[in-house]
Design a protein around this motif. Sequence first.
Motif, PDB file in Angstrom:
ATOM      1  N   PRO A 145       0.843  -1.190   0.000  1.00 49.68           N
ATOM      2  CA  PRO A 145       0.000   0.000   0.000  1.00 49.68           C
ATOM      3  C   PRO A 145       0.884   1.248   0.000  1.00 49.68           C
ATOM      4  O   PRO A 145       2.072   1.180   0.273  1.00 49.68           O
ATOM      5  CB  PRO A 145      -0.802  -0.126   1.290  1.00 49.68           C
ATOM      6  N   GLU A 146       0.292   2.365  -0.276  1.00 44.81           N
ATOM      7  CA  GLU A 146       1.017   3.641  -0.277  1.00 44.81           C
ATOM      8  C   GLU A 146       1.652   3.862   1.082  1.00 44.81           C
ATOM      9  O   GLU A 146       1.021   3.662   2.125  1.00 44.81           O
ATOM     10  CB  GLU A 146       0.050   4.781  -0.607  1.00 44.81           C
ATOM     11  N   ILE A 147       2.907   4.202   1.086  1.00 44.67           N
ATOM     12  CA  ILE A 147       3.622   4.459   2.346  1.00 44.67           C
ATOM     13  C   ILE A 147       3.202   5.836   2.860  1.00 44.67           C
ATOM     14  O   ILE A 147       3.274   6.821   2.126  1.00 44.67           O
ATOM     15  CB  ILE A 147       5.139   4.409   2.131  1.00 44.67           C
ATOM     16  N   PRO A 148       2.753   5.889   4.129  1.00 45.81           N
ATOM     17  CA  PRO A 148       2.353   7.202   4.673  1.00 45.81           C
ATOM     18  C   PRO A 148       3.561   8.126   4.776  1.00 45.81           C
ATOM     19  O   PRO A 148       4.675   7.688   5.057  1.00 45.81           O
ATOM     20  CB  PRO A 148       1.787   6.855   6.054  1.00 45.81           C
ATOM     21  N   ARG A 149       3.345   9.391   4.500  1.00 42.70           N
ATOM     22  CA  ARG A 149       4.429  10.367   4.568  1.00 42.70           C
ATOM     23  C   ARG A 149       4.563  10.993   5.958  1.00 42.70           C
ATOM     24  O   ARG A 149       5.636  11.416   6.329  1.00 42.70           O
ATOM     25  CB  ARG A 149       4.210  11.477   3.536  1.00 42.70           C
ATOM     26  N   ASN A 150       3.485  11.046   6.707  1.00 37.71           N
ATOM     27  CA  ASN A 150       3.521  11.595   8.069  1.00 37.71           C
ATOM     28  C   ASN A 150       2.869  10.607   9.012  1.00 37.71           C
ATOM     29  O   ASN A 150       1.761  10.127   8.748  1.00 37.71           O
ATOM     30  CB  ASN A 150       2.781  12.936   8.154  1.00 37.71           C
ATOM     31  N   ASP A 200       1.689  13.074  20.657  1.00 37.87           N
ATOM     32  CA  ASP A 200       2.393  14.336  20.468  1.00 37.87           C
ATOM     33  C   ASP A 200       3.586  14.193  19.504  1.00 37.87           C
ATOM     34  O   ASP A 200       4.220  15.186  19.175  1.00 37.87           O
ATOM     35  CB  ASP A 200       2.926  14.857  21.815  1.00 37.87           C
ATOM     36  N   ILE A 201       3.875  12.985  19.065  1.00 33.18           N
ATOM     37  CA  ILE A 201       5.053  12.749  18.214  1.00 33.18           C
ATOM     38  C   ILE A 201       4.624  12.773  16.753  1.00 33.18           C
ATOM     39  O   ILE A 201       3.691  12.078  16.343  1.00 33.18           O
ATOM     40  CB  ILE A 201       5.716  11.396  18.552  1.00 33.18           C
ATOM     41  N   ASN A 202       5.328  13.556  15.951  1.00 33.98           N
ATOM     42  CA  ASN A 202       5.067  13.654  14.524  1.00 33.98           C
ATOM     43  C   ASN A 202       6.322  13.178  13.781  1.00 33.98           C
ATOM     44  O   ASN A 202       7.385  13.759  13.907  1.00 33.98           O
ATOM     45  CB  ASN A 202       4.722  15.093  14.148  1.00 33.98           C
ATOM     46  N   ILE A 203       6.189  12.123  13.013  1.00 29.89           N
ATOM     47  CA  ILE A 203       7.339  11.555  12.293  1.00 29.89           C
ATOM     48  C   ILE A 203       7.109  11.767  10.805  1.00 29.89           C
ATOM     49  O   ILE A 203       6.073  11.393  10.260  1.00 29.89           O
ATOM     50  CB  ILE A 203       7.503  10.044  12.586  1.00 29.89           C
ATOM     51  N   LYS A 204       8.104  12.347  10.138  1.00 31.05           N
ATOM     52  CA  LYS A 204       8.042  12.530   8.683  1.00 31.05           C
ATOM     53  C   LYS A 204       8.878  11.423   8.028  1.00 31.05           C
ATOM     54  O   LYS A 204      10.048  11.253   8.330  1.00 31.05           O
ATOM     55  CB  LYS A 204       8.582  13.883   8.278  1.00 31.05           C
ATOM     56  N   VAL A 205       8.270  10.678   7.151  1.00 38.99           N
ATOM     57  CA  VAL A 205       8.960   9.583   6.461  1.00 38.99           C
ATOM     58  C   VAL A 205       9.532  10.135   5.162  1.00 38.99           C
ATOM     59  O   VAL A 205       8.799  10.718   4.361  1.00 38.99           O
ATOM     60  CB  VAL A 205       7.971   8.422   6.156  1.00 38.99           C
ATOM     61  N   PRO A 206      10.829   9.986   4.963  1.00 36.43           N
ATOM     62  CA  PRO A 206      11.410  10.504   3.713  1.00 36.43           C
ATOM     63  C   PRO A 206      10.903   9.693   2.526  1.00 36.43           C
ATOM     64  O   PRO A 206      10.593   8.509   2.662  1.00 36.43           O
ATOM     65  CB  PRO A 206      12.916  10.317   3.912  1.00 36.43           C
ATOM     66  N   SER A 207      10.835  10.318   1.392  1.00 34.40           N
ATOM     67  CA  SER A 207      10.400   9.587   0.206  1.00 34.40           C
ATOM     68  C   SER A 207      11.555   8.718  -0.280  1.00 34.40           C
ATOM     69  O   SER A 207      12.700   9.142  -0.337  1.00 34.40           O
ATOM     70  CB  SER A 207       9.940  10.552  -0.893  1.00 34.40           C
TER      71      SER A 207
END
Length: 202
Positions: free
Chosen positions: A181-186, A191-198
């Motif tokens: 499936p599409e990999i989530p970007r955020n 309270d933790i926000n993780i940004k997944v690099p493309s």
Amino acid sequence: MIKAILIFNNHGKPRLIRFYQYFAEDMQQQIIRETFHLVSKRDDNVCNFLEGGSLIGGSDYKLIYRHYATLYFVFCVDSSESELGILDLIQTMQSFTFFFQVFVETLDKCFENVCELDLIFHMDKVHYILQEVVMGGMVLETNMNEIVAQVEVQNRMEKSEGGLSAAPARAVSAVKNMNLPEIPRNINIGDINIKVPSLSPF
């Protein structure tokens, strides 16, 4: 009877060694060095037969060799073997097929212009080809087409079983063909926000 088959390069580095008579490992190394010195110092236009070195049995044994490009193919045989019979296995002449040539041409057909690197990186296949030709010091097969056919059967079996050599390619292929499936970007967890690099595609 063939006592040993030695293949080494122009610098004396062994590329294939098969002894059909027991020698301790240190003695094998000495035999290889002595054989290399005997064969490499000979001129190219002298005959391909000479007495075996003192370590392998002296005058009771013969060394029969051919020098192809960067490799020496050496057969050590006892006096019961015919020199011409072994040379037959080495070299092809107009109307006769001889043993080194059978072995070398079989390697050539299996590797498409065999070179020293083929002997290094495909040692298992080279040993398999040698076992099709010689086993226990006795020549089993000299028909190159039969030997190549057996090698092709072995290759097909390996491919159908998906041998170890095919495992990395199968793994990469499986990952490429996965329906992810599409990999989530955020990713937000409380309270933790993780940004997944493309990630770049395969």
